[in-house]
Design an enzyme around this catalytic site. Structure first.
Site, PDB file in Angstrom:
ATOM      1  CE1 TYR A  88      -4.092  -1.717   0.689  1.00  0.00           C
ATOM      2  CE2 TYR A  88      -3.510  -1.944   2.996  1.00  0.00           C
ATOM      3  CZ  TYR A  88      -4.382  -2.191   1.954  1.00  0.00           C
ATOM      4  OH  TYR A  88      -5.539  -2.885   2.196  1.00  0.00           O
ATOM      5  CG  ASN A 132      -9.481  -0.217   6.299  1.00  0.00           C
ATOM      6  OD1 ASN A 132     -10.303   0.670   6.479  1.00  0.00           O
ATOM      7  ND2 ASN A 132      -9.410  -1.284   7.065  1.00  0.00           N
ATOM      8  CD  GLU A 134      -5.899  -2.830  10.237  1.00  0.00           C
ATOM      9  OE1 GLU A 134      -7.023  -2.798   9.697  1.00  0.00           O
ATOM     10  OE2 GLU A 134      -4.977  -3.512   9.811  1.00  0.00           O
ATOM     11  CG  ASN A 191      -8.048  -2.096   0.309  1.00  0.00           C
ATOM     12  OD1 ASN A 191      -7.867  -3.147  -0.303  1.00  0.00           O
ATOM     13  ND2 ASN A 191      -8.098  -2.037   1.630  1.00  0.00           N
ATOM     14  CD  GLU A 192     -11.533  -4.566   3.059  1.00  0.00           C
ATOM     15  OE1 GLU A 192     -11.587  -5.765   3.328  1.00  0.00           O
ATOM     16  OE2 GLU A 192     -11.614  -3.699   3.931  1.00  0.00           O
ATOM     17  CD  GLU A 287      -6.160  -6.408   2.121  1.00  0.00           C
ATOM     18  OE1 GLU A 287      -6.851  -6.594   3.139  1.00  0.00           O
ATOM     19  OE2 GLU A 287      -5.937  -5.285   1.647  1.00  0.00           O
ATOM     20  CE1 TYR A 353      -3.092  -6.817  10.643  1.00  0.00           C
ATOM     21  CE2 TYR A 353      -2.684  -8.986   9.724  1.00  0.00           C
ATOM     22  CZ  TYR A 353      -3.520  -7.898   9.904  1.00  0.00           C
ATOM     23  OH  TYR A 353      -4.771  -7.889   9.343  1.00  0.00           O
TER      24      TYR A 353
HETATM   25  C1  GAL Z   1      -8.911  -5.487   5.362  1.00  0.00           C
HETATM   26  C2  GAL Z   1      -8.343  -4.216   4.745  1.00  0.00           C
HETATM   27  C3  GAL Z   1      -6.902  -3.991   5.178  1.00  0.00           C
HETATM   28  C4  GAL Z   1      -6.775  -4.182   6.649  1.00  0.00           C
HETATM   29  C5  GAL Z   1      -7.330  -5.542   7.043  1.00  0.00           C
HETATM   30  C6  GAL Z   1      -7.268  -5.852   8.501  1.00  0.00           C
HETATM   31  O1  GAL Z   1     -10.267  -5.493   5.341  1.00  0.00           O
HETATM   32  O2  GAL Z   1      -8.378  -4.291   3.348  1.00  0.00           O
HETATM   33  O3  GAL Z   1      -6.481  -2.720   4.789  1.00  0.00           O
HETATM   34  O4  GAL Z   1      -7.460  -3.180   7.292  1.00  0.00           O
HETATM   35  O5  GAL Z   1      -8.666  -5.600   6.710  1.00  0.00           O
HETATM   36  O6  GAL Z   1      -5.997  -5.830   8.971  1.00  0.00           O
END
Ligand code: GAL
Length: 985
Positions: A88, A132, A134, A191-192, A287, A353
């Protein structure tokens, strides 16, 4: 972040999702014909005409501000057997001030792309505008708070906001495309883009197709010619106007407090759902869960690792393969750090993570598990044209087993059986036989004796039939294949299972073959030769090596031993037909003449085994010769003793610390005339405040770190209470003063992002002048998950205040955050790095500041009352070359008190510690931010929110791990030192 609202939305609209059968007319769809380097069909992508599995890991360059460490992470990804990395780009970081892009220094993407190329990885570029992740604002810039209207749709104000960014980042992406010799093979707009809102905040089932069109057009205009992909939050058929539709999935959930027992049953429907939405493109998961995020006060990443550890990888990753997933990106493979206020309020400084590669770049067991799987897929080309044809669910003794059969539609020969527990959250072991289809007819395996196939709890297996390992036809194998290579005409096949399990492999051969167990006990091997096949059964121990005649060598090893094998080149072209056993990490292998030169990392004594062509006559490890002996089966073995020298790291508690009070604002006579005057009476924010002037920090350009407010009043007489409604994001806190008198604090808790406070005043006398000073924490800009919402504009500051007893006359409100706001001072470290504390505004957190006039005091002594102090110390490090010793700053936390610390290492904000909320206590500081060869400046702000004061319990610099090897020279990130800041206050 998968917010609660997202999950709720999923439930509400997943069923009803509108699934366009084809791109709506008029949308511009880039055709693969624009370039022919990267193309696709309904099964998979092709690169230069060659069908490929894209197996990728997600990394965020912005979460690692040390350019020379990218190569380390990328080599680690490559060594998994992966061929791609996905990134990203965070818009808010690079365009902190509207119209002014910072692609310099640590924000320059070029070193990352160059490192990816050097490591041999392709790149999937995902620049947003929304990401997104986080992250602060989910990538959206703070100045967006002043841009009227909805974001992430075709609102013209928003369009004008994002277009320069996409143009700027798009050109960088375009330049680095594979068509221009760079590593980028795929680009993802947005994204999403999966949940949508109307202007009135109600849910809108329809995506904004015009926004999608504009984005694709902007990608085109920037010169992006590689295929575009989408990342739908579920297979809901959103943003299908890209070239290849994709989606994401987090199958094991985020309940880190209840690992494994909270695992949902793995879904069977992905493939069918994908076929409904995008029948003509490869099943692409942009993802797939590689770990979990964790909130303030959360369980901590070691606990998340129990949820998303090697078992999760075995169960859920193999389930993704059962859906014929031919682009798979693991989010995250390396998380990195939310340094410099980069997080959203839903997370803290660590973005570890619980990923396969930890924040400190060490490898977790999960890494080795993923490596087994990726290696197998990379040498199994038929997987790329295989699709699920059958799902069998059957109860066996005490358990439920699900078997998905994949059939190679193109080769029409091979099958893959993915075998898992139907309810992996349960701890059941199963033993059973499986019916499989082979070219020799249906078989029930295992065949020999009374053996059964065992499937322990939290495990899955992949069984193959009619599998070609080079010239060797494997009729079936219940042992899992790690890899195979043809080396000097001999086929070496590596197989594995859990210790003590029995497994079977059957090889089609019409000549009698001598089975010669050359390593391990021959009693663990039974076999049966027929006129067409040789079937062998192994009881799996540490390692058995069996020669089947002169041209086949089988290695059968247990899982933990399997982790030791590295395949430096997973391509089937056999440019480098080499397999290496041993080492913590094998980075590179290459022949120079007859010497096979290996590089990588070791810890402890390493026994290498080199399985290589005869051409290899000498071996080096990081340039040093390894002496080897010939094994009984023609490979070479040698021992390498790791040297990880002892180094002294300073005892931080014993250093000389200097300090100042960094809250001069609450001493009488403080002059705030240089501060920004809060004089707006209009805010574009949807939430209109009740205050006479707008008291939202972003409206005045302050988006991170501590924010200070000063309200100047003249008393009417009798004011005896101050009330306020204030917001800062989850886990925020604030303290309030009336002139120099402390009124109190809200110490914060994990969840609350806002607070209504009421503070008693010593009654004001008529005509007296009062300044209400509020110091508040800013926990980061909110994300903006819904298209069309404006959540990232959630204000930081006051929406209301009032007085009890009497109402004074407002003279003015002043505020400050970081010096300069969006016109921040520190270009090298970026706009987010600083907050609004006096010492930071002045630049006292920077190296080279002369603190000799400051008084001495240690942060372990701390404050005796509420307030904020700023501490500085320096120390030297001298870490030798040729090792990788990641370090962290650890805080003692046995008694929880209400205080907050921001850590600055050589001027870089590398952590925010909240003693009474946690969970983070250990803050990795990468080499390159820490100067490993010379002086370091450590500065801390210590904000006491308690009447009784606060002091650190302990502070330590610790070495987290020691390996010999490493990525080579790591240049320090630019760390400009202190210079007087004109106009600072
Ligand atoms: C996904 C999103 C990511 C990140 C992930 C959770 O839905 O595309 O950017 O937020 O969730 O870690």
């Amino acid at each position: 972040m998968v917010s609660f609202s997202k999950i709720a939305l999923f439930a509400a609209v997943a069923q009803a999702a509108v699934i366009p059968q084809e791109s709506p007319a008029g949308l511009k769809v880039r055709q693969s014909g624009d370039q022919n380097v990267i193309t696709w069909d309904k099964y998979s992508f092709y690169v230069n005409g060659e069908r490929v599995l894209i197996y990728s890991g997600e990394v965020h360059p912005f979460r690692n501000p040390v350019q020379d460490l990218h190569l380390d992470v990328l080599q680690k990804i490559k060594a998994l057997g992966f061929n791609a990395v996905s990134i990203y780009v965070h818009w808010g970081v690079v365009e902190y001030e509207r119209g002014k892009f910072n692609w310099d220094g640590v924000f320059n993407l070029q070193p990352f792309f160059d490192a990816a190329k050097a490591a041999g990885l392709w790149v999937i570029a995902r620049p947003g505008p929304y990401i997104n992740a986080e992250s602060a604002g989910g990538g959206l810039p703070g100045w967006g708070a002043r841009v009227e209207g909805q974001w992430r749709n075709s609102n013209a104000n928003y369009t004008a906001a994002w277009q320069p960014y996409i143009n700027s980042v798009g050109k960088i992406i375009a330049k680095n495309q594979i068509t221009n010799g760079g590593p980028i093979i795929i680009a993802q707009p947005e994204n999403e883009y999966s949940g949508f809102m109307n202007p009135d905040g109600t849910l809108n089932p329809q995506e904004d197709l015009e926004y999608e069109r504009l984005l694709l057009e902007a990608f085109d205009e920037a010169g992006i010619v590689v295929p575009t992909v989408s990342n739908d939050a579920w297979i809901g058929g959103h943003f299908t106007s890209v070239d290849v539709y994709g989606y994401d999935n987090y199958p094991a959930g985020f309940d880190c407090a209840n690992p494994i027992s909270s695992w949902p049953d793995p879904p069977d429907y992905f493939y069918a759902a994908h076929k409904d939405v995008a029948p003509n493109t490869p099943n692409s998961i942009l993802e797939y869960q590689g770990g979990a995020f964790d909130p303030w006060g959360g369980a901590g990443f070691e606990q998340c690792y129990k949820l998303i550890g090697p078992e999760m990888v075995r169960v859920y990753y193999k389930n993704a393969y059962a859906s014929a997933t031919h682009l798979l990106n693991i989010y995250m493979i390396f998380g990195g750090t939310n340094w410099g206020h980069l997080t959203n309020p839903g997370g803290y400084s660590s973005y570890d993570y619980a990923a396969a590669i930890a924040e400190d770049r060490t490898l977790r067991e999960k890494y080795y598990e993923i490596k087994l799987q990726a290696n197998f897929l990379m040498v199994s080309p038929a997987y790329l044209t295989s699709v699920p044809v059958d799902v069998q669910k059957f109860p066996t003794s005490g358990s439920n087993i699900t078997i998905t059969e994949l059939w190679d539609e193109v080769g029409e020969k091979q099958r893959f059986y993915i075998i898992r527990q139907s309810k992996p959250s349960e701890s059941k072991d199963s033993a059973f036989k499986v019916n499989i289809e082979t070219s020799a007819g249906p078989l029930t395996v295992p065949q020999l004796g009374n053996a059964a196939l065992t499937l322990p709890a939290h495990d899955s297996k992949i069984l193959v039939t009619d599998y070609p390992a080079g010239p060797v036809d494997v009729l079936y194998s219940t042992l899992e294949i790690l890899t195979w290579k043809v080396i000097d005409g001999k086929t070496v096949i590596l197989l594995y299972a859990n210790t003590g399990e029995s497994g079977e492999i059957s090889i089609l051969t019409n000549t009698a073959r001598k089975v010669d167990v050359r390593r391990g006990k021959s009693s663990t091997v039974t076999f049966k030769q027929t006129s067409t096949a040789l079937t062998l059964q192994f009881v799996v121990g540490h390692e058995t090596v069996a020669a089947l005649g002169d041209d086949i060598l089988l290695y059968v090893v247990d899982r933990v031993n399997a982790y030791n094998f590295w395949v430096p080149d997973v391509n089937l072209k056999d440019d480098l037909p080499v397999i290496i056993k041993g080492s913590y990490l094998l980075r590179t292998a290459k022949f120079s003449g007859n010497t096979l030169a290996l590089t990588g990392d070791t810890n402890g004594t390493t026994v290498f085994e080199v399985i290589a062509p005869k051409k290899a006559q000498a071996y080096t490890w990081n340039g040093k010769r390894i002496d080897t002996d010939l094994t009984r089966y023609g490979t070479q073995e040698g021992r390498y003793r790791t040297t990880t020298p002892r180094v002294d790291v300073p005892d931080l508690a014993r250093l000389k610390w200097k300090y100042i009070n960094t809250l001069p604002e609450v001493s009488s006579g403080y002059d705030d005339s240089s501060w920004v005057t809060a004089d707006h009476t209009y805010t574009p924010n949807k939430i209109k405040p009740l205050t006479p002037v707008i008291l939202y920090a972003s409206d005045y350009g302050f988006h991170s770190g501590n924010i200070l407010w000063r309200g100047h009043f003249t008393a009417t007489g009798g004011e005896n209470e101050f009330n306020l409604s204030i917001q800062g994001g989850n886990a925020f806190a604030y303290s309030v003063w009336d002139n120099d008198k402390y009124l109190g604090s809200f110490t914060g808790a994990p969840a609350p992002s806002a607070h209504n406070g009421s503070y008693t005043l010593a009654p004001w006398t008529k005509g007296s002048n009062h300044v209400i000073t509020i110091l508040q924490d800013h926990m980061g800009l909110e994300q903006n998950w819904f298209g069309g919402e404006e959540n990232f504009k959630s204000f930081r500051g006051l929406s209301d205040y009032s007085f009890g007893g009497a109402t004074p006359t407002l003279k003015q409100w002043k505020l400050t955050g970081n010096l300069g706001g969006e016109k921040f001072v520190d270009w090298a470290r970026g706009g987010y790095n600083e907050g609004g504390l006096f010492a930071v505004r002045k630049g006292y957190h920077l190296p080279g500041f002369d603190d000799s006039n400051w008084a001495s005091k240690s942060p372990l002594k701390g404050l005796t009352g509420p307030g904020v102090e700023f501490y500085r110390t320096t120390f030297n490090l001298n870490i030798p070359d040729g090792v990788d010793y990641p370090m962290a700053i650890d805080f003692g936390n046995s008694i929880k008190e209400s205080y907050r610390v921001e850590i600055y290492v050589n001027g870089w904000q590398f952590g925010k510690y909240i003693d009474d909320i946690g969970p983070q206590k250990s803050f990795p500081i990468p080499q390159g931010i820490l100067n490993y060869k010379g002086e370091n400046t450590l500065a801390l702000s210590l904000w006491s929110l308690e009447d009784g004061g606060a002091a650190l319990e302990s502070i330590d610099l610790v070495i987290r791990n020691k390996v010999e090897g490493g990525v080579g020279t790591v240049k320090n990130s630019p760390a400009p030192s202190y210079a007087v800041r004109p106009g600072s206050y």
